[in-house]
Design a protein around this motif. Structure first.
Motif, PDB file in Angstrom:
ATOM      1  N   SER A  45      64.912 -67.726 -19.343  1.00 52.94           N
ATOM      2  CA  SER A  45      63.877 -68.749 -19.175  1.00 52.94           C
ATOM      3  C   SER A  45      63.396 -68.796 -17.732  1.00 52.94           C
ATOM      4  O   SER A  45      63.978 -68.180 -16.842  1.00 52.94           O
ATOM      5  CB  SER A  45      64.421 -70.116 -19.593  1.00 52.94           C
ATOM      6  OG  SER A  45      64.811 -70.098 -20.944  1.00 52.94           O
ATOM      7  N   ASP A  46      62.349 -69.588 -17.524  1.00 55.14           N
ATOM      8  CA  ASP A  46      61.659 -69.663 -16.238  1.00 55.14           C
ATOM      9  C   ASP A  46      62.577 -69.767 -15.025  1.00 55.14           C
ATOM     10  O   ASP A  46      62.561 -68.911 -14.132  1.00 55.14           O
ATOM     11  CB  ASP A  46      60.673 -70.847 -16.255  1.00 55.14           C
ATOM     12  CG  ASP A  46      61.217 -72.044 -17.024  1.00 55.14           C
ATOM     13  OD1 ASP A  46      62.428 -72.323 -16.922  1.00 55.14           O
ATOM     14  OD2 ASP A  46      60.428 -72.693 -17.737  1.00 55.14           O
ATOM     15  N   TYR A  47      63.407 -70.836 -14.967  1.00 53.94           N
ATOM     16  CA  TYR A  47      64.215 -71.041 -13.766  1.00 53.94           C
ATOM     17  C   TYR A  47      65.248 -69.935 -13.569  1.00 53.94           C
ATOM     18  O   TYR A  47      65.582 -69.571 -12.432  1.00 53.94           O
ATOM     19  CB  TYR A  47      64.897 -72.417 -13.806  1.00 53.94           C
ATOM     20  CG  TYR A  47      66.033 -72.551 -14.786  1.00 53.94           C
ATOM     21  CD1 TYR A  47      67.340 -72.298 -14.394  1.00 53.94           C
ATOM     22  CD2 TYR A  47      65.798 -72.943 -16.096  1.00 53.94           C
ATOM     23  CE1 TYR A  47      68.394 -72.425 -15.295  1.00 53.94           C
ATOM     24  CE2 TYR A  47      66.837 -73.079 -16.995  1.00 53.94           C
ATOM     25  CZ  TYR A  47      68.136 -72.815 -16.589  1.00 53.94           C
ATOM     26  OH  TYR A  47      69.173 -72.941 -17.488  1.00 53.94           O
ATOM     27  N   MET A  48      65.742 -69.359 -14.675  1.00 52.07           N
ATOM     28  CA  MET A  48      66.717 -68.275 -14.562  1.00 52.07           C
ATOM     29  C   MET A  48      66.047 -66.990 -14.098  1.00 52.07           C
ATOM     30  O   MET A  48      66.646 -66.192 -13.364  1.00 52.07           O
ATOM     31  CB  MET A  48      67.434 -68.067 -15.888  1.00 52.07           C
ATOM     32  CG  MET A  48      68.600 -67.083 -15.803  1.00 52.07           C
ATOM     33  SD  MET A  48      69.864 -67.528 -14.565  1.00 52.07           S
ATOM     34  CE  MET A  48      70.630 -68.945 -15.362  1.00 52.07           C
ATOM     35  N   ILE A  49      64.795 -66.774 -14.507  1.00 53.01           N
ATOM     36  CA  ILE A  49      64.042 -65.625 -14.001  1.00 53.01           C
ATOM     37  C   ILE A  49      63.909 -65.727 -12.486  1.00 53.01           C
ATOM     38  O   ILE A  49      64.111 -64.756 -11.752  1.00 53.01           O
ATOM     39  CB  ILE A  49      62.655 -65.540 -14.670  1.00 53.01           C
ATOM     40  CG1 ILE A  49      62.798 -65.108 -16.131  1.00 53.01           C
ATOM     41  CG2 ILE A  49      61.743 -64.564 -13.924  1.00 53.01           C
ATOM     42  CD1 ILE A  49      61.500 -65.103 -16.903  1.00 53.01           C
TER      43      ILE A  49
END
Length: 500
Positions: A100-104
């Motif tokens: 997901s976004d923050y993990m990317i």
């Protein structure tokens, strides 16, 4: 004799060398692509309990394997954190993962991923068909080189308009109102629920920004930047205020959930669910009345709505990245295959979430799903249909069936607050939607500690009454035993016998 012995030895040696090769004909020597994705996040046939398979959905992995002559080793994970830990333990184990976004952002910052080729970024199905809105979003945040979008959406409330006031839920504060006590669930997720708490704490500041934007004092870009900054605050004061607001909210909730909220809404167990837009679409679809194909009778249901509160929302997305050491060629081919509009349609049909891929084939599917007529038509009540403009998403991705400016779907006023609004937020909603940034280790620790306190404290007043009643019962039973002068053992369950 020596010649015969030598020949025999030579034959034995040759046989020994050939034996390991005897079984090689059955081995799969195709190139291997190792994919790590969320559970139930790609179109595949339905597997029944008896092991049989129904071809009701497209088997995208099988089609990719057949077309490209490769084998896909497909694994799944349940959380971003599980995926991240797996990559830390087994670096180089996967060619393509879908965080997901923050993990990317975290993986890019920690130099865990490798860039896509210039050829892929400039001349691929993704380059041609990915929504311009999504591509601009990635470009503005510096992710274009290392990540491509897969699915995306917003956060909001799914609610039953027959039991809950939609006007109250036009604000995130609606969940804190006494009249909505015991009828709502929120996510058992620190990231999403922290966002909800921050929106409640800074409502006045967010509404002031909204007023400035609507009056023309703030441009869409400046408005969005200001909202994003507020919604990613993690200073000590913000964490403390958010914790207090969430502890207060806990007293009103039916409970916390990750996946059960969908079914609880369908069955009417709850009336409000804090939901990801993709889950909202699924919930509304499942709840609606339908015609039973076998009997021809209408099965009763409920019409649910979806709303993004006026203060702000979260734009989330899941995307593909290649860990260091990945097979770039096969990984890019797989994304290119998934980025064909017809395959994006297959995925949306199966998953229920919104693909980042546009194109005329996807728009045609949306017309089939949602259109109730054309410009100038009226709904069943005689009211004119409203235009739902999707040019921001589909513009520039067509193959000639539609021209830019024609990506408009006409729906009733009621429908404009249902599935289509969850599937494709309006530009006005996007202007006030923030992307959650990744937290560093210290911030993560502080926010997780806050979440543990919220989940563990405080005990509601009714719980104290129950505990007191149980304690009183124990005292009475103990006194009874003392009075009778003996201690009775519990009777074993039927079919069991006591041992020891």
């Amino acid at each position: 004799m020596k010649k015969k012995l030598s020949a025999a030895l030579a034959a034995c040696m040759m046989l020994t060398m050939l034996l390991p090769l005897a079984g090689c004909g059955g081995q799969d020597e195709r190139p291997v692509l190792r994919v790590y994705n969320w559970e139930d996040y790609i179109s595949e046939p339905t597997q029944n309990a008896d092991g049989s398979v129904e071809d009701d959905y497209v088997d995208l992995i099988a089609e990719f394997e057949e077309e490209y002559g490769v084998r896909v080793e497909y694994s799944t994970f349940g959380t971003n954190e599980n995926m991240y830990n797996e990559l830390q333990i087994n670096p180089g184990a996967y060619d393509l993962v879908c965080p997901s976004d923050y993990m990317i952002m975290k993986m890019i910052a920690e130099d865990m991923v490798q860039p896509f080729s210039d050829e892929f970024l400039q001349d691929s199905n993704y380059a041609k068909y990915a929504s311009p809105y999504i591509k601009d979003l990635f470009e503005e945040n510096g992710w274009t080189e290392y990540a491509v979008a897969y699915m995306w959406g917003t956060m909001g409330y799914v609610y039953d308009p027959e039991r809950v006031s939609g006007e109250e839920l036009s604000s995130w504060t609606g969940l804190w109102k006494e009249e909505n006590a015991r009828v709502a669930t929120i996510k058992d997720s620190v990231r999403d629920s922290y966002f909800l708490g921050v929106a409640y704490v800074y409502r006045e500041e967010l509404m002031r920004l909204k007023g400035e934007y609507e009056s023309g004092e703030l441009s869409p870009a400046d408005y969005n930047a200001a909202v994003t900054k507020i919604m990613n605050r993690t200073d000590e004061e913000t964490i403390d205020r958010t914790k207090e607001s969430m502890i207060q909210l806990k007293q009103h909730l039916y409970g916390f959930e990750v996946d059960s909220g969908k079914q609880d809404m369908v069955t009417g167990k709850i009336s409000i669910n804090f939901a990801w837009s993709g889950d909202a679409v699924y919930t509304m679809d499942e709840a609606e009345p339908y015609i039973d194909e076998e009997t021809g009778r209408e099965v009763e249901g409920i019409y649910l709505n979806y709303v993004v509160p006026e203060e702000c929302s979260n734009i989330w997305f899941d995307g593909w990245v290649m860990p260091k050491g990945a097979n770039r060629e096969l990984a890019e081919k797989f994304i290119d295959f998934l980025s064909r509009p017809e395959n994006a349609v297959a995925n949306m049909n199966y998953i229920g979430y919104t693909s980042a891929i546009a194109g005329d084939a996807v728009f045609e599917e949306m017309l089939d799903w949602y259109a109730e007529g054309e410009e100038g038509d009226t709904d069943e009540a005689g009211e004119p249909l409203v235009a739902y403009d999707l040019n921001y998403f589909f513009g520039g991705t067509g193959d000639g069936a539609y021209q830019d400016g024609e990506y408009v779907i006409y729906v009733s006023k009621e429908s404009a607050h249902r599935q289509i609004s969850a599937q494709f937020p309006t530009e006005e909603v996007l202007a006030r939607s923030a992307i959650m940034q990744y937290f560093d280790n210290d911030t993560n620790a502080a926010v997780n500690e806050m979440w543990e306190e919220i989940k563990g404290l405080p005990i509601p007043g009714w719980a104290y009454i129950v505990i007191a009643a149980i304690a009183a019962g124990i005292v009475v039973i103990a006194l009874t035993y003392v009075y009778k002068g003996k201690k009775r053992e519990a009777k074993p369950k039927k079919g069991y016998r006591r041992v020891g």
